[in-house]
Design an enzyme around this catalytic site. Sequence first.
Site, PDB file in Angstrom:
ATOM      1  N   GLY B  40       1.472  -1.162   0.225  1.00 55.52           N
ATOM      2  CA  GLY B  40       0.174  -0.068   0.230  1.00 55.52           C
ATOM      3  C   GLY B  40       0.853   1.517  -0.396  1.00 55.52           C
ATOM      4  N   LEU B  43      -1.618   7.391   2.867  1.00 57.98           N
ATOM      5  CA  LEU B  43      -0.512   7.907   3.405  1.00 57.98           C
ATOM      6  C   LEU B  43       0.191   6.530   4.450  1.00 57.98           C
ATOM      7  CD1 LEU B  43      -3.332  10.621   4.868  1.00 57.98           C
ATOM      8  CD2 LEU B  43      -1.708  11.020   3.377  1.00 57.98           C
ATOM      9  N   HIS B 266     -21.186   8.090   6.074  1.00 58.97           N
ATOM     10  CA  HIS B 266     -21.377   9.524   6.793  1.00 58.97           C
ATOM     11  C   HIS B 266     -23.230  10.553   5.988  1.00 58.97           C
ATOM     12  CE1 HIS B 266     -20.319  13.783   5.591  1.00 58.97           C
ATOM     13  NE2 HIS B 266     -19.114  12.971   5.794  1.00 58.97           N
ATOM     14  N   ARG B 337     -21.360  12.562  13.183  1.00 58.10           N
ATOM     15  CA  ARG B 337     -22.019  11.030  12.328  1.00 58.10           C
ATOM     16  C   ARG B 337     -23.153  10.070  11.671  1.00 58.10           C
ATOM     17  NH1 ARG B 337     -16.593  10.648   8.919  1.00 58.10           N
ATOM     18  NH2 ARG B 337     -16.022  13.448   8.634  1.00 58.10           N
ATOM     19  N   HIS B 408     -18.683   4.682   3.914  1.00 56.87           N
ATOM     20  CA  HIS B 408     -17.401   6.360   4.019  1.00 56.87           C
ATOM     21  C   HIS B 408     -16.341   5.212   4.324  1.00 56.87           C
ATOM     22  CE1 HIS B 408     -15.461   9.459   4.025  1.00 56.87           C
ATOM     23  NE2 HIS B 408     -15.357   9.733   5.254  1.00 56.87           N
ATOM     24  N   GLU B 432      -6.414   2.824   7.743  1.00 58.12           N
ATOM     25  CA  GLU B 432      -7.558   2.291   7.922  1.00 58.12           C
ATOM     26  C   GLU B 432      -7.370   0.922   8.017  1.00 58.12           C
ATOM     27  OE1 GLU B 432     -10.357   4.306   5.306  1.00 58.12           O
ATOM     28  OE2 GLU B 432     -12.017   3.267   5.493  1.00 58.12           O
ATOM     29  N   ARG B 442     -15.637   7.163  14.051  1.00 55.86           N
ATOM     30  CA  ARG B 442     -14.537   7.903  13.913  1.00 55.86           C
ATOM     31  C   ARG B 442     -14.285   9.556  13.446  1.00 55.86           C
ATOM     32  NH1 ARG B 442     -12.271  10.638   9.132  1.00 55.86           N
ATOM     33  NH2 ARG B 442     -13.174   9.529   8.101  1.00 55.86           N
TER      34      ARG B 442
HETATM   35  C1  LIG Z   1     -14.043  10.633  -0.013  1.00 59.01           C
HETATM   36  C2  LIG Z   1     -13.457  10.097   1.350  1.00 59.01           C
HETATM   37  C3  LIG Z   1     -13.123  11.745   2.128  1.00 59.01           C
HETATM   38  C4  LIG Z   1     -12.215  11.868   3.585  1.00 59.01           C
HETATM   39  N1  LIG Z   1     -11.951  12.818   3.946  1.00 59.01           N
HETATM   40  C5  LIG Z   1     -10.775  12.124   4.759  1.00 59.01           C
HETATM   41  C6  LIG Z   1     -10.416  13.940   5.895  1.00 59.01           C
HETATM   42  O1  LIG Z   1     -11.287  14.801   5.340  1.00 59.01           O
HETATM   43  N2  LIG Z   1      -9.730  13.036   6.655  1.00 59.01           N
HETATM   44  C7  LIG Z   1      -9.585  12.301   7.202  1.00 59.01           C
HETATM   45  O2  LIG Z   1      -9.460  12.167   8.460  1.00 59.01           O
HETATM   46  N3  LIG Z   1      -9.689  11.006   6.974  1.00 59.01           N
HETATM   47  C8  LIG Z   1     -10.690  11.175   5.488  1.00 59.01           C
HETATM   48  N4  LIG Z   1     -10.635  10.073   4.821  1.00 59.01           N
HETATM   49  C9  LIG Z   1     -10.852   9.135   5.333  1.00 59.01           C
HETATM   50  C10 LIG Z   1      -9.157   8.475   4.645  1.00 59.01           C
HETATM   51  O3  LIG Z   1      -8.806   8.790   3.095  1.00 59.01           O
HETATM   52  C11 LIG Z   1      -9.028   7.296   5.132  1.00 59.01           C
HETATM   53  O4  LIG Z   1      -9.168   6.967   5.821  1.00 59.01           O
HETATM   54  C12 LIG Z   1      -7.261   7.216   4.511  1.00 59.01           C
HETATM   55  O5  LIG Z   1      -6.863   7.715   3.844  1.00 59.01           O
HETATM   56  C13 LIG Z   1      -7.448   5.850   4.039  1.00 59.01           C
HETATM   57  O6  LIG Z   1      -5.413   5.404   4.332  1.00 59.01           O
HETATM   58  P1  LIG Z   1      -4.336   3.824   4.292  1.00 59.01           P
HETATM   59  O7  LIG Z   1      -3.409   5.028   4.300  1.00 59.01           O
HETATM   60  O8  LIG Z   1      -4.842   3.419   5.311  1.00 59.01           O
HETATM   61  O9  LIG Z   1      -5.283   3.881   2.543  1.00 59.01           O
HETATM   62  P2  LIG Z   1      -5.115   3.290   1.618  1.00 59.01           P
HETATM   63  O10 LIG Z   1      -5.351   5.327   1.209  1.00 59.01           O
HETATM   64  O11 LIG Z   1      -6.778   3.053   1.129  1.00 59.01           O
HETATM   65  O12 LIG Z   1      -4.347   2.741   0.710  1.00 59.01           O
HETATM   66  C14 LIG Z   1      -4.578   1.610   0.155  1.00 59.01           C
HETATM   67  C15 LIG Z   1      -3.119   1.498  -0.698  1.00 59.01           C
HETATM   68  O13 LIG Z   1      -3.124  -0.286  -0.526  1.00 59.01           O
HETATM   69  C16 LIG Z   1      -2.994  -0.670  -1.713  1.00 59.01           C
HETATM   70  N5  LIG Z   1      -3.410  -1.687  -1.445  1.00 59.01           N
HETATM   71  C17 LIG Z   1      -5.047  -2.257  -1.890  1.00 59.01           C
HETATM   72  N6  LIG Z   1      -4.888  -3.872  -1.676  1.00 59.01           N
HETATM   73  C18 LIG Z   1      -3.735  -4.283  -2.148  1.00 59.01           C
HETATM   74  C19 LIG Z   1      -3.565  -5.191  -2.585  1.00 59.01           C
HETATM   75  N7  LIG Z   1      -3.891  -6.731  -2.672  1.00 59.01           N
HETATM   76  N8  LIG Z   1      -1.626  -5.432  -3.109  1.00 59.01           N
HETATM   77  C20 LIG Z   1      -0.847  -4.241  -2.956  1.00 59.01           C
HETATM   78  N9  LIG Z   1      -1.731  -2.632  -3.133  1.00 59.01           N
HETATM   79  C21 LIG Z   1      -2.967  -2.838  -2.624  1.00 59.01           C
HETATM   80  C22 LIG Z   1      -3.918   0.455  -2.840  1.00 59.01           C
HETATM   81  O14 LIG Z   1      -2.900   0.134  -4.604  1.00 59.01           O
HETATM   82  C23 LIG Z   1      -3.439   1.950  -1.704  1.00 59.01           C
HETATM   83  O15 LIG Z   1      -2.039   2.018  -1.903  1.00 59.01           O
HETATM   84  C24 LIG Z   1     -11.588  10.198   3.485  1.00 59.01           C
HETATM   85  C25 LIG Z   1     -12.295   9.124   2.446  1.00 59.01           C
HETATM   86  C26 LIG Z   1     -13.292   9.539   1.710  1.00 59.01           C
HETATM   87  C27 LIG Z   1     -13.751   8.295   0.881  1.00 59.01           C
END
Ligand SMILES: Cc1cc2nc3c(=O)[nH]c(=O)nc-3n(C[C@H](O)[C@H](O)[C@H](O)COP(=O)(O)OP(=O)(O)OC[C@H]3O[C@@H](n4cnc5c(N)ncnc54)[C@H](O)[C@@H]3O)c2cc1C
Lengths: 251, 645
Positions: B40, B43, B266, B337, B408, B432, B442
């Site tokens: 992944g 962030l 949401h 929410r 969401h 996440e 959350r």
């Molecule tokens: C529309 C929207 C708005 C949001 N706004 C906010 C906000 O304003 N503030 C806030 O705090 N949160 C917000 N959130 C929540 C937040 O964006 C997410 O919870 C957070 O960005 C998740 O980050 P992450 O790094 O855990 O995963 P993700 O960003 O989902 O990254 C997952 C990664 O894993 C990779 N991946 C997945 N499966 C595999 C696999 N099998 N093999 C290889 N790679 C894989 C993907 O390619 C990706 O690179 C929002 C969410 C949404 C949907």
Amino acid sequence: MDNNISLTLKVWRQNDAQDKGRFETYKLEAVSTDSSFLEMMDILNEQLIGEGKEPVAFDHDCREGICGMCSLYINGRPHGPDDDVTTCQLHMRKFKDGETITIEPWRSAGFPVIKDLIVNRSAFDEIIAAGGYTSISTGGVPDANAIPIPKDDADEAMDAASCIGCGACVATCKNGSAMLFVSAKVSHLALLPQGRVEAARRAKAMVSKMDELGFGNCTNTGACEVECPKGISISNIARLNREFLAAKLQD
Amino acid sequence: MKLDSKIPEGPLAQKWDNYKAGQKLVNPANKRNLDIIVIGTGLAGASAAASFGEMGFKVKNFTIQDSPRRAHSIAAQGGINAAKNYPNDGDSVHRLFYDTVKGGDYRAREANVYRLAQVSNDIIDQCVAQGVPFAREYGGTLDNRSFGGAQVSRTFYAKGQTGQQLLIGAYQALMRQVNAGTVDMYTRTEIVDYVIVDGKARGVIARDLVTGEFSRHFGHAVVMATGGYGNTFFLSTNAMGSNGSAAIKAYQKGAAFANPCFAQIHPTCIPVHGEFQSKLTLMSESLRNDGRIWVPKKKEDAEAIRAGKKKATDLSEEERDYYLERRYPAFGNLVPRDVASRAAKERCDAGFGVGTTGLAVYLDFKTAIERLGEDTIRARYGNLFQMYEKIVDDNPYKEPMMIYPAIHYTMGGIWVDYELQTTVPGLFAAGEANFSDHGANRLGASALMQGLADGYFVLPYTIQNYLADDIRTPRMTGDEKEFVEAEAAAKAKFEKLLSIKGNRSVDSLHKELGLVMWDFVGMARNKKGLEEAIEKIAAIKKEFWTNVKIPGSGKGMNVELEKASRLADFITTGDLMARDALNREESCGGHFREEFQTEEGEALRQDDKFAYAACWEYQGEDKAPVMHKEDLTFEVVKVAQRNYK
Ligand SMILES: Cc1cc2nc3c(=O)[nH]c(=O)nc-3n(C[C@H](O)[C@H](O)[C@H](O)COP(=O)(O)OP(=O)(O)OC[C@H]3O[C@@H](n4cnc5c(N)ncnc54)[C@H](O)[C@@H]3O)c2cc1C
Ligand code: SF4
Ligand code: FES
């Protein structure tokens, strides 16, 4: 309210990078004008799967205009006929009943086709890897408010930073130049004190990587700015040129 | 299965310092010989991979997108929290901690949440140093705004594109390491299984999404940061590619899956408008600062609106029911929410919904425009209004917006201890994808904070503590029998999928699953419905494995095959969510059991029975999983019923 249209689609099909590729024609009935362009593609694919055919491969992910993944060349325009939107934000109400729509991949030396409408844009990552960052590591950095930044500079940096790396600027440029993309990153970082330190070096490294990867020269046609879904201004290219000259002078 | 949360000794505020003081380190010469796999580039993944690379480890980083910059994190709009207290409005680490535990309805682990609040300030410093263009005041300092569930302004933001800017910051740091040769980047590559050797995670099996080929990768440790599983519902605000497969694979390899039923709905999304709909678009929570939510007071009016005979603007003030202001006079339109979502559902179920489907409520800016003028509203929400207009083709300055709740975010996920390690030694989970920090609900702007906290400031310490014992473990070649077997099993699954050659498209089955989830495991749940859901999901599973239709072959790019493999795992997730929801006989946060509510229809927790994290252990295909409890004890926070009246 709900309005349905029928369409003829001329879609570029290509099995892989080696395949020559060809257009195929498909008919679609009763497409709601409320659906998005990519939802129309989903409907087409469901129809193809139903007929036992391979669906059309196209790139997409967020479907809200921010990830930069979607990338279709629709009726001769990157991201289609609407202004300031990505393909995923384009809606079928922009099209007329009975219309023929031609759908192609980005075509540019820098972006080879992978399959059907999907191209390889990893050259953009290589350009960023060449210098599109501040050379700091995690931890040990000053307090976020240690250096005040004028609001106007911060806002201008934000505007440049809103580039989504979609590649429409390259796809529309007759020279296949990536100058708008590179200049957006160079400007974003050069406008902030944290990025200013390495501005000249960064500009030089990114431009030479761009040249090395086979993107064309910029001849100031301005086509890129017109097609950029995020309104990245061509004035960034002027800033890039200044930084680039400064770097050359230092050599 | 043993659940040891490994919470360090000492008072809450000193636990993290105590941990760091006693933790084992790896010296620089040894770091070069240690490999870490990071799955992944969101962030959590990008920040971890970049930091590990800077520290000198050898990193392999995988993403299914064509570039690490496109991970789903890019879509976050609103902002990121931190306890900086720049506005001098009384914020502190303790207050951010407290708000997060309370907002999560007292179902999170105190020690983890406290650490999250502690490192939140470092995140903002880090991002500014990377060149993240946060919004600023005229004096040049950083600007803050407020978000739901907090009484202070602690949210940092970059226009409506905070996730994008934070991710690009982490992506740039990552690409710097790619350039330096410490990180190998694998794009358009999906991890399809883990390799366990002598009980420890030692590698992964990858599938190249362009060629269809499989490969084996060794790592002394594996970090999964693959995001949430909201797309189990088919329609959600998540990106199309977001999936829960890496989590389900971890679960099937022995990692406990905690609190799967905790999903966040949401309240302000653009309503569903047709069968062809592929995803739901979020309208930022910030709109509730000025927008007022209402439905018609009389059913006849709602019916007339649905039939297209009346418009919202035809109704006088007396004919409108501002139900949130009516039910929650203290918080009004700004209730959290979960509360806002349930209230919308309640009105629509009672027959007062608007829109052609009756599944929508109004979000009206009329009062705000009269009070502040259209220009002020445009300055505040212009880009959101434009987005709404592009999608719906209605002018929200003139006609009220229509909104409805949508899936969401998922608070549940892979169980981790204080070190973010799963129940499989050497397998860590971040962002996440893990279950930590948010409890049953959350708060806005806290997911970005958690993802970056995990990647920049927690894992770089805790993973060393694990790897320090591994400096003598030589790299494996990938030819060991565990690797060969894992690859063969993964290949067999894809071949099986291709061999079914049935009649149903992947999407049609996914939509069917999504409807079951939404109807029975959605905003309101009850025993009978959940039992029905488990049966229906089993039927969908059977239909899938006997009747799915995937054109093409396993060679080269095959998008339908990718989707099918993920849907197989969503079906498992859906079943797990339903079971967990059935087990949890209380209402808390995003989980509302109709049997457990107050006379006024508010959520009723059962602290004496359910103050625990429910951790599910896999028992084999088609066998019911076993639940283990991690009891939650609150030493600092005073547990109370949430009250927003
Ligand atoms: C529309 C929207 C708005 C949001 N706004 C906010 C906000 O304003 N503030 C806030 O705090 N949160 C917000 N959130 C929540 C937040 O964006 C997410 O919870 C957070 O960005 C998740 O980050 P992450 O790094 O855990 O995963 P993700 O960003 O989902 O990254 C997952 C990664 O894993 C990779 N991946 C997945 N499966 C595999 C696999 N099998 N093999 C290889 N790679 C894989 C993907 O390619 C990706 O690179 C929002 C969410 C949404 C949907
Ligand atoms: S400059 Fe514009 S068109 Fe070019 S990659 Fe960036 S967003 Fe796309
Ligand atoms: S799909 Fe993300 S920008 Fe279009």
